[in-house]
Write an enzyme that holds these catalytic residues in place. Structure first.
Site, PDB file in Angstrom:
ATOM      1  N   ASP A  77      -7.180   1.459   0.543  1.00 24.76           N
ATOM      2  CA  ASP A  77      -6.175   0.749   1.030  1.00 24.76           C
ATOM      3  C   ASP A  77      -6.742   0.199   1.973  1.00 24.76           C
ATOM      4  O   ASP A  77      -7.131   1.193   2.745  1.00 24.76           O
ATOM      5  CB  ASP A  77      -4.434   0.095   0.631  1.00 24.76           C
ATOM      6  N   LEU A  78      -5.991  -0.854   2.484  1.00 26.27           N
ATOM      7  CA  LEU A  78      -7.501  -1.583   4.308  1.00 26.27           C
ATOM      8  C   LEU A  78      -5.774  -1.703   4.729  1.00 26.27           C
ATOM      9  O   LEU A  78      -5.828  -0.339   5.757  1.00 26.27           O
ATOM     10  CB  LEU A  78      -7.673  -2.570   4.004  1.00 26.27           C
ATOM     11  N   ASP A  79      -4.966  -2.637   4.776  1.00 26.42           N
ATOM     12  CA  ASP A  79      -4.085  -3.085   5.653  1.00 26.42           C
ATOM     13  C   ASP A  79      -2.615  -1.325   5.753  1.00 26.42           C
ATOM     14  O   ASP A  79      -2.180  -1.641   4.634  1.00 26.42           O
ATOM     15  CB  ASP A  79      -3.256  -4.054   5.653  1.00 26.42           C
ATOM     16  N   THR A 121      -3.393  -4.055  10.345  1.00 31.49           N
ATOM     17  CA  THR A 121      -3.460  -5.600  10.022  1.00 31.49           C
ATOM     18  C   THR A 121      -2.112  -5.818  10.089  1.00 31.49           C
ATOM     19  O   THR A 121      -2.480  -7.823  10.260  1.00 31.49           O
ATOM     20  CB  THR A 121      -4.707  -6.519   9.190  1.00 31.49           C
ATOM     21  N   LYS A 156       4.288  -6.470   2.591  1.00 33.25           N
ATOM     22  CA  LYS A 156       2.684  -5.319   2.777  1.00 33.25           C
ATOM     23  C   LYS A 156       2.467  -5.164   1.615  1.00 33.25           C
ATOM     24  O   LYS A 156       3.320  -5.485   0.667  1.00 33.25           O
ATOM     25  CB  LYS A 156       3.121  -4.076   3.243  1.00 33.25           C
ATOM     26  N   GLY A 157       0.855  -5.014   1.175  1.00 29.34           N
ATOM     27  CA  GLY A 157       0.086  -5.102  -0.341  1.00 29.34           C
ATOM     28  C   GLY A 157       0.540  -6.270  -1.367  1.00 29.34           C
ATOM     29  O   GLY A 157      -0.956  -6.070  -2.069  1.00 29.34           O
ATOM     30  N   ARG A 194      -2.111 -13.322  -0.360  1.00 30.72           N
ATOM     31  CA  ARG A 194      -1.179 -14.627   0.147  1.00 30.72           C
ATOM     32  C   ARG A 194      -0.370 -15.295  -0.240  1.00 30.72           C
ATOM     33  O   ARG A 194       0.392 -15.742   0.708  1.00 30.72           O
ATOM     34  CB  ARG A 194      -2.585 -14.915   1.000  1.00 30.72           C
ATOM     35  N   SER A 225      -7.851  -3.455  -1.992  1.00 29.46           N
ATOM     36  CA  SER A 225      -7.349  -4.053  -1.043  1.00 29.46           C
ATOM     37  C   SER A 225      -6.742  -5.358  -1.875  1.00 29.46           C
ATOM     38  O   SER A 225      -7.241  -6.166  -1.610  1.00 29.46           O
ATOM     39  CB  SER A 225      -7.767  -4.270   0.218  1.00 29.46           C
ATOM     40  N   ALA A 226      -5.646  -5.654  -1.194  1.00 28.53           N
ATOM     41  CA  ALA A 226      -5.165  -7.747  -1.374  1.00 28.53           C
ATOM     42  C   ALA A 226      -5.278  -8.461  -0.848  1.00 28.53           C
ATOM     43  O   ALA A 226      -5.867  -9.814  -1.117  1.00 28.53           O
ATOM     44  CB  ALA A 226      -3.482  -7.538  -1.775  1.00 28.53           C
ATOM     45  N   SER A 227      -6.688  -7.951   0.411  1.00 26.46           N
ATOM     46  CA  SER A 227      -7.218  -9.183   1.251  1.00 26.46           C
ATOM     47  C   SER A 227      -7.968  -9.804   1.242  1.00 26.46           C
ATOM     48  O   SER A 227      -8.826  -8.773   0.285  1.00 26.46           O
ATOM     49  CB  SER A 227      -6.837  -8.472   2.901  1.00 26.46           C
ATOM     50  N   ASN A 276      -9.586 -11.195   3.277  1.00 25.19           N
ATOM     51  CA  ASN A 276     -11.324 -10.741   4.729  1.00 25.19           C
ATOM     52  C   ASN A 276     -10.691  -9.397   4.658  1.00 25.19           C
ATOM     53  O   ASN A 276     -11.417  -8.584   6.027  1.00 25.19           O
ATOM     54  CB  ASN A 276     -10.244 -11.275   5.956  1.00 25.19           C
ATOM     55  N   LYS A 311      -1.507  -6.807  -7.047  1.00 22.62           N
ATOM     56  CA  LYS A 311      -0.543  -5.107  -7.797  1.00 22.62           C
ATOM     57  C   LYS A 311       0.574  -5.623  -7.643  1.00 22.62           C
ATOM     58  O   LYS A 311       1.002  -6.518  -6.927  1.00 22.62           O
ATOM     59  CB  LYS A 311      -0.643  -4.564  -6.425  1.00 22.62           C
ATOM     60  N   GLU A 371      -2.461   4.526  -0.333  1.00 21.17           N
ATOM     61  CA  GLU A 371      -1.609   3.391  -1.001  1.00 21.17           C
ATOM     62  C   GLU A 371      -0.799   3.529   0.306  1.00 21.17           C
ATOM     63  O   GLU A 371       0.492   4.135   0.481  1.00 21.17           O
ATOM     64  CB  GLU A 371      -1.347   3.332  -1.665  1.00 21.17           C
ATOM     65  N   ASP A 372      -0.011   2.141   1.397  1.00 23.45           N
ATOM     66  CA  ASP A 372       0.720   1.798   1.881  1.00 23.45           C
ATOM     67  C   ASP A 372       2.047   1.210   1.915  1.00 23.45           C
ATOM     68  O   ASP A 372       2.775   1.339   2.199  1.00 23.45           O
ATOM     69  CB  ASP A 372       0.827   1.482   3.552  1.00 23.45           C
TER      70      ASP A 372
HETATM   71  P1  B16 Z   1      -5.284 -11.798   3.261  1.00 21.85           P
HETATM   72  P2  B16 Z   1      -3.633  -4.285   1.703  1.00 21.85           P
HETATM   73  C1  B16 Z   1      -3.119  -6.534   2.178  1.00 21.85           C
HETATM   74  O1  B16 Z   1      -3.679  -5.649   3.000  1.00 21.85           O
HETATM   75  C2  B16 Z   1      -1.436  -6.685   3.184  1.00 21.85           C
HETATM   76  O2  B16 Z   1      -0.963  -6.256   3.402  1.00 21.85           O
HETATM   77  C3  B16 Z   1      -0.470  -7.957   3.330  1.00 21.85           C
HETATM   78  O3  B16 Z   1       0.212  -8.105   3.440  1.00 21.85           O
HETATM   79  C4  B16 Z   1      -1.825  -9.649   2.707  1.00 21.85           C
HETATM   80  O4  B16 Z   1      -0.604 -10.248   1.989  1.00 21.85           O
HETATM   81  C5  B16 Z   1      -2.849  -9.364   1.729  1.00 21.85           C
HETATM   82  O5  B16 Z   1      -3.654  -8.055   2.615  1.00 21.85           O
HETATM   83  C6  B16 Z   1      -3.676 -10.379   1.970  1.00 21.85           C
HETATM   84  O6  B16 Z   1      -4.280 -10.497   2.653  1.00 21.85           O
HETATM   85  O7  B16 Z   1      -4.242 -13.429   3.605  1.00 21.85           O
HETATM   86  O8  B16 Z   1      -6.260 -11.493   3.705  1.00 21.85           O
HETATM   87  O9  B16 Z   1      -6.265 -12.189   2.284  1.00 21.85           O
HETATM   88  O10 B16 Z   1      -2.965  -3.782   2.166  1.00 21.85           O
HETATM   89  O11 B16 Z   1      -3.370  -4.480   0.479  1.00 21.85           O
HETATM   90  O12 B16 Z   1      -4.901  -4.246   2.154  1.00 21.85           O
HETATM   91 MG    MG Z   2      -1.879  -2.010   2.189  1.00 20.21          MG
END
Ligand code: B16
Ligand code: MG
Length: 220
Positions: free
Chosen positions: A11-13, A19, A47-48, A51, A116-118, A120, A147, A171-172
């Site tokens: 996972d990233l964040d 982040t 978290k996780g 958006r 990752s869910a991000s 970015n 997720k 994963e966190d």
């Molecule tokens: P973005 P992960 C998640 O990252 C964050 O934990 C979560 O707070 C955020 O809303 C999500 O990414 C989406 O991020 O706005 O950059 O697309 O923990 O899945 O790496």
């Molecule tokens: Mg995370």
């Protein structure tokens, strides 16, 4: 010849970089503009989480009903602010001992994915100089289900060419551990063991993970 059948998915964040603090600043700015407070404790719920879902929760917290147009505008605004906060991220923000683990796996030719869910994720990995460690990046741009749905990790396994049951997930977030378990992968919780009690293994951070332990996870 590389006969290793194991894949590692990060996972990233909260696992590679923190982040969450930048997501928090951007969501709090939006909350203030809309006239309410958004606390650190409430940020834990994000978290996780995707958006879109984060904005839905934020608006619930503020008791705000949005038109589709407002919703879309605020999604964009939050991300513009978030991108400004992360603009100057660099390798100093990588969480402790993450490079050590990546380097160890890479030297053993073990395939590594980001899950990752991000949306970015790739620019962040570029900023902190870790992109080259990853064989594939699966993130919010590649999935239709967030997720705790296992989709993100199952796509990662497929792209690594590794059976899901031979994938290890760091994963966190509770939703991320649920997703890894639903994919029948080995889930490793990074953070608070009570919060992540569904994980197969728990560590506070990567400083607690020994290379000998990693070896026990690798299937030949
Ligand atoms: P973005 P992960 C998640 O990252 C964050 O934990 C979560 O707070 C955020 O809303 C999500 O990414 C989406 O991020 O706005 O950059 O697309 O923990 O899945 O790496
Ligand atoms: Mg995370």
């Amino acid at each position: 010849m590389n006969n290793i059948k194991t894949g590692f998915i990060f996972d990233l964040d909260g696992v590679i970089v923190d982040t969450a603090k930048y997501h928090y600043l951007a969501w709090r700015k939006l909350a203030h503009e809309l006239g309410f407070e958004f606390t650190h404790e409430q940020n834990e719920l994000f978290k996780g989480v995707s958006r879109k879902r984060c904005l839905e929760i934020l608006l619930d917290i503020g008791g705000i009903k949005a038109t589709q147009e407002q919703f879309d505008t605020w999604m964009i605004e939050k991300n513009v602010d978030y991108l400004a906060y992360i603009e100057n991220m660099n390798a100093s923000e990588i969480l402790p001992d993450v490079p050590k683990v990546l380097e160890y796996l890479k030297n053993k030719n073990i395939p590594i994915a980001l899950g990752s869910a991000s949306k970015n994720a790739k620019p962040i990995l570029e900023k902190v100089n870790l992109l080259s460690y990853f064989n594939t990046i699966v993130d919010g741009n590649n999935v239709t289900k967030a997720k705790p749905d296992p989709e993100v990790f199952l796509i990662a396994a497929e792209q690594l060419g590794v059976a899901p049951s031979n994938c290890i997930v760091f994963e966190d977030a509770v939703a991320g551990i649920e997703a890894a378990n639903a994919a029948h992968m080995v889930s490793i919780g990074i953070g608070d063991a009570n919060t992540l009690s569904e994980a197969k293994y728990n560590f506070k951070d990567f400083t607690e993970i020994s290379l000998a332990f990693l070896d026990t996870l690798i299937v030949h």
